[in-house]
Design an enzyme around this catalytic site. Structure first.
Site, PDB file in Angstrom:
ATOM      1  N   GLU A 164      29.201  67.065   9.328  1.00 45.01           N
ATOM      2  CA  GLU A 164      30.343  67.959   9.430  1.00 45.01           C
ATOM      3  C   GLU A 164      30.955  68.019   8.030  1.00 45.01           C
ATOM      4  O   GLU A 164      31.222  66.968   7.435  1.00 45.01           O
ATOM      5  CB  GLU A 164      31.343  67.360  10.432  1.00 45.01           C
ATOM      6  N   ARG A 219      24.182  52.431  13.540  1.00 41.24           N
ATOM      7  CA  ARG A 219      24.795  52.841  12.275  1.00 41.24           C
ATOM      8  C   ARG A 219      24.537  51.782  11.208  1.00 41.24           C
ATOM      9  O   ARG A 219      24.422  50.603  11.503  1.00 41.24           O
ATOM     10  CB  ARG A 219      26.308  52.929  12.414  1.00 41.24           C
ATOM     11  N   LYS A 256      34.496  58.603   7.090  1.00 39.35           N
ATOM     12  CA  LYS A 256      35.139  59.582   6.217  1.00 39.35           C
ATOM     13  C   LYS A 256      36.656  59.523   6.359  1.00 39.35           C
ATOM     14  O   LYS A 256      37.380  59.681   5.389  1.00 39.35           O
ATOM     15  CB  LYS A 256      34.648  60.992   6.581  1.00 39.35           C
TER      16      LYS A 256
HETATM   17  P1  ATP Z   1      32.270  59.687   9.793  1.00 39.88           P
HETATM   18  O1  ATP Z   1      32.790  58.831  10.902  1.00 39.88           O
HETATM   19  O2  ATP Z   1      32.210  58.987   8.489  1.00 39.88           O
HETATM   20  O3  ATP Z   1      32.945  61.031   9.734  1.00 39.88           O
HETATM   21  P2  ATP Z   1      30.226  60.959  11.186  1.00 39.88           P
HETATM   22  O4  ATP Z   1      29.137  60.323  11.954  1.00 39.88           O
HETATM   23  O5  ATP Z   1      31.321  61.601  11.961  1.00 39.88           O
HETATM   24  O6  ATP Z   1      30.756  59.920  10.175  1.00 39.88           O
HETATM   25  P3  ATP Z   1      28.881  63.321  10.340  1.00 39.88           P
HETATM   26  O7  ATP Z   1      29.245  64.210   9.217  1.00 39.88           O
HETATM   27  O8  ATP Z   1      29.010  63.854  11.693  1.00 39.88           O
HETATM   28  O9  ATP Z   1      29.722  61.993  10.146  1.00 39.88           O
HETATM   29  O10 ATP Z   1      27.456  62.655  10.134  1.00 39.88           O
HETATM   30  C1  ATP Z   1      26.260  63.294   9.790  1.00 39.88           C
HETATM   31  C2  ATP Z   1      25.135  62.408  10.201  1.00 39.88           C
HETATM   32  O11 ATP Z   1      25.188  61.158   9.539  1.00 39.88           O
HETATM   33  C3  ATP Z   1      25.180  62.134  11.685  1.00 39.88           C
HETATM   34  O12 ATP Z   1      23.883  62.334  12.214  1.00 39.88           O
HETATM   35  C4  ATP Z   1      25.615  60.698  11.761  1.00 39.88           C
HETATM   36  O13 ATP Z   1      25.099  60.083  12.882  1.00 39.88           O
HETATM   37  C5  ATP Z   1      25.070  60.118  10.465  1.00 39.88           C
HETATM   38  N1  ATP Z   1      25.844  58.947  10.042  1.00 39.88           N
HETATM   39  C6  ATP Z   1      27.160  58.903   9.740  1.00 39.88           C
HETATM   40  N2  ATP Z   1      27.548  57.651   9.446  1.00 39.88           N
HETATM   41  C7  ATP Z   1      26.440  56.868   9.554  1.00 39.88           C
HETATM   42  C8  ATP Z   1      26.180  55.462   9.384  1.00 39.88           C
HETATM   43  N3  ATP Z   1      27.138  54.609   9.032  1.00 39.88           N
HETATM   44  N4  ATP Z   1      24.907  55.029   9.572  1.00 39.88           N
HETATM   45  C9  ATP Z   1      23.941  55.885   9.915  1.00 39.88           C
HETATM   46  N5  ATP Z   1      24.111  57.204  10.093  1.00 39.88           N
HETATM   47  C10 ATP Z   1      25.345  57.701   9.924  1.00 39.88           C
HETATM   48 MG    MG Z   2      32.630  62.914  12.241  1.00 36.99          MG
END
Ligand code: ATP
Ligand code: MG
Length: 598
Positions: A68, A303, A313
């Site tokens: 996102e 994760r 983020k």
């Molecule tokens: P955040 O909580 O930091 O916003 P998110 O998962 O909401 O992380 P997205 O932008 O939706 O962030 O993530 C894009 C991709 O990266 C998704 O497929 C998510 O599962 C993966 N991802 C995010 N954080 C991790 C992590 N710590 N380890 C592995 N994959 C991750």
């Molecule tokens: Mg997110």
């Protein structure tokens, strides 16, 4: 979550590197069964009808990286990038770069640009063969809408006019079933008419939502008539104000995957309980003729959670907005722009992601493993140089007045082909303050009155005296040198000394700003015991000093990397270095001394 790093395979175990893991096992089985072999591809994302008219999909598998665009990518995203792009490369597939930009409020073009830049920097590409697989979920808004029309028409969804509080109150709990909405039995015709009015902007935010009609008594809360669509009068960073209906993640994501012919939709563990909804929705839409089987398959993995780090983020934004760090690319942050500025290489990050393995159970991984991967990479790559970080003047009393001569050192001790570097020696040098002791502790082999040491790449000296100021602080050290002891000259080995000091010639030294970065948090798990991560910040995570460097470093360009002998790896800052005047960031120390310091 457990406090161990033992879930990750050891670096040398067969399941690290490009070895096997449970996701590969699934893909291997799918390929062997020919599960995806008959899929057709329209050349771009679309519904079944268009794909049927296309060719057999040239990609054996399709994965996607779907961030996102609401912040900068961090080391956790790197894991997902390496996994998704890596699998596509290994299996003759394609990995799509997809912005999951269905939430109008928090998304910005700035983040889109930085994400594309970061993926490219890590070494991956969404261009493959004649395909350019860069997609935006916001381009699918019309698809989401038409599918919603079909779902209400087919009786699989309805317009609910309860307000958000009522929807929440009627959802039930883990131990109690939910209650059906009074609007659940609206007729398909009424639902369709309402949905069309919603699209036309005739209803205010919060007045209606579209919900799937599944089961308010399901033990899985995600199946209790989840909300699919809501009204938002918001400006979207790409589609402007064309839409006032925006899909929820659980509605949008499976559709995005199916439109793009994704075979394996890899996400993190917290979505495991959403998988039944993912499957339910795609099965219904397949019945409606929007998609053909085989449908995309969601696979969850743990994760990446490195110690001494936060990977969210939202929390990173807190640090940036509170001014606790200097922006998203602060070298102490685990953002990819921060790691890059700190001096991390894409290779080290990829190695770390591979070594950390793919697991089904959440755990912490020692941040030392990331630093270790970096040292492994930099040991080979980084040119050597000399830096005196805490300078103390050394005067060689028997040095011929005004005399200057060159000394020579290898650019890299294990790579003679990289040649030699030259720097001058004179009668006034800078040495490291900690390399002199007035009263040497036991086992101290460096400089103290009467002791002999070698000036690395130069001469053997013997300490003859020192000066102090009124506060008792040593201000200068005196020594005499032995003219027949120069390194590399015949007979130099006859001098047996235990200490070997680095130094730079005082009149020739390059004065430069050096930033000594350290871990951002003092605690391995910054949020353990419900603590606010900001309370665990390390107050000494950055120290800025003025150092005296080997003059050859004046020509260092942005992102040039060096090992400052005995100190660690340093990089010329990408943004603050000027021609002839580099600024250096400490990337990592030579050894992991964190434990010893605490
Ligand atoms: P955040 O909580 O930091 O916003 P998110 O998962 O909401 O992380 P997205 O932008 O939706 O962030 O993530 C894009 C991709 O990266 C998704 O497929 C998510 O599962 C993966 N991802 C995010 N954080 C991790 C992590 N710590 N380890 C592995 N994959 C991750
Ligand atoms: Mg997110």
């Amino acid at each position: 979550m457990t406090a161990s790093a033992t879930d990750a395979p050891a670096p040398d175990s067969p399941s690290a590197a490009s070895g096997s893991n449970f996701i590969r096992t699934i893909i291997d089985a799918d390929l062997q069964a020919g599960r995806h072999a008959g899929r057709r591809w329209a050349g771009q994302p679309d519904v079944a009808q268009a794909h049927r008219a296309g060719t057999i999909d040239p990609a054996r598998i399709r994965t996607r990286f779907p961030p996102e665009p609401n912040g900068y990518l961090h080391i956790g995203h790197a894991k997902s990038i390496c996994l998704n792009f890596g699998l596509a490369l290994d299996y003759g597939g394609r990995c799509h770069m997809r912005f999951d930009d269905t939430n109008p409020e928090k998304e910005e073009q700035e983040y889109v640009d930085s994400i594309l830049d970061a993926v490219g920097w890590l070494g991956f590409s969404w261009n493959s063969g004649d395909e350019d697989n860069l997609y935006y979920a916001s381009d699918y808004f019309e698809h989401f809408y038409l599918m919603a029309e079909w779902l209400v028409t087919a009786g699989h969804a309805y317009v609910d006019s309860q307000d958000a509080d009522a929807i929440r109150a009627n959802r039930g709990t883990l131990t109690e079933p939910g209650r059906n909405s009074p609007f659940r039995e609206r007729s398909p015709a009424e639902n369709l008419a309402l949905l069309r009015e919603m699209r036309a902007g005739r209803h205010p935010e919060g007045s209606h939502v579209v919900r799937a009609k599944i089961d308010m008594a399901s033990p899985n809360m995600n199946l209790r008539d989840p909300v699919l669509y809501r009204i938002r009068f918001a400006e979207h960073h790409r589609s402007g104000d064309t839409w006032c209906l925006y899909p929820m993640y659980d509605y949008a994501h499976p559709i995005e995957d199916a439109l793009e012919n994704i075979t394996h939709s890899i996400c993190t563990l917290e979505f495991e309980d959403h998988r039944p909804l993912y499957d339910w929705l795609l099965e219904r839409l397949a019945e409606g003729g929007f998609f053909d089987p085989p449908l995309p398959q969601q696979i969850e993995f743990a994760r990446l959670n490195p110690t001494y780090t936060v990977t969210s983020k939202r929390k990173l934004r807190e640090l940036v907005q509170a001014g606790l760090v200097d922006g998203w690319d602060d070298p102490r942050l685990p953002t990819l722009v921060g790691l890059r500025r700190r001096g991390y290489t894409p290779e080290a990050i990829r190695t770390f992601c591979e070594r950390s393995g793919v697991s089904k159970a959440n755990s912490w991984i020692d941040i030392g493993a990331l630093e270790g991967a970096l040292r492994d990479d930099l040991d080979d790559k980084a040119a050597r140089a000399v830096a005196v970080l805490d300078p103390l003047k050394l005067v060689i009393t028997n040095w011929p007045a005004g005399h200057v001569e060159p000394c020579e050192a290898p650019v890299h001790p294990k790579q003679p082909e990289r040649g030699k570097r030259q720097f001058p020696i004179s009668g006034e040098l800078w040495i490291e303050r900690e390399d002199f002791a007035e009263h040497p502790p036991k086992g101290f082999f460096r400089l103290f009155p009467g002791n002999r040491v070698r000036l690395r790449y130069g001469y053997v000296i013997e300490c003859t005296g020192f000066e102090k100021d009124a506060d008792g602080q040593v201000t200068a050290v005196q020594a005499r040198y032995f003219p027949d002891s120069k390194s590399g000259t015949p007979g130099a080995d006859a001098y047996k000394v235990k200490g070997n000091l680095h130094w730079v010639s005082a009149p020739h030294a390059l004065d430069a700003e050096v930033r000594l970065y350290d871990r951002l948090y003092l605690e391995a798990q910054p949020e353990a015991e419900g603590r606010d991560h900001k309370e665990a910040l390390n107050p000494d995570s950055r120290r800025v000093i003025q150092a005296r460097l080997e003059p050859t470093l004046a020509s260092a360009g942005p992102e040039d990397r060096f090992q400052f002998e005995r100190h660690g790896y340093f990089v010329a800052d990408r943004f603050d270095s000027k021609p002839g005047a580099p600024v250096f960031n400490r990337t990592v120390t030579l050894r992991d001394s964190w434990g010893a310091r605490k």
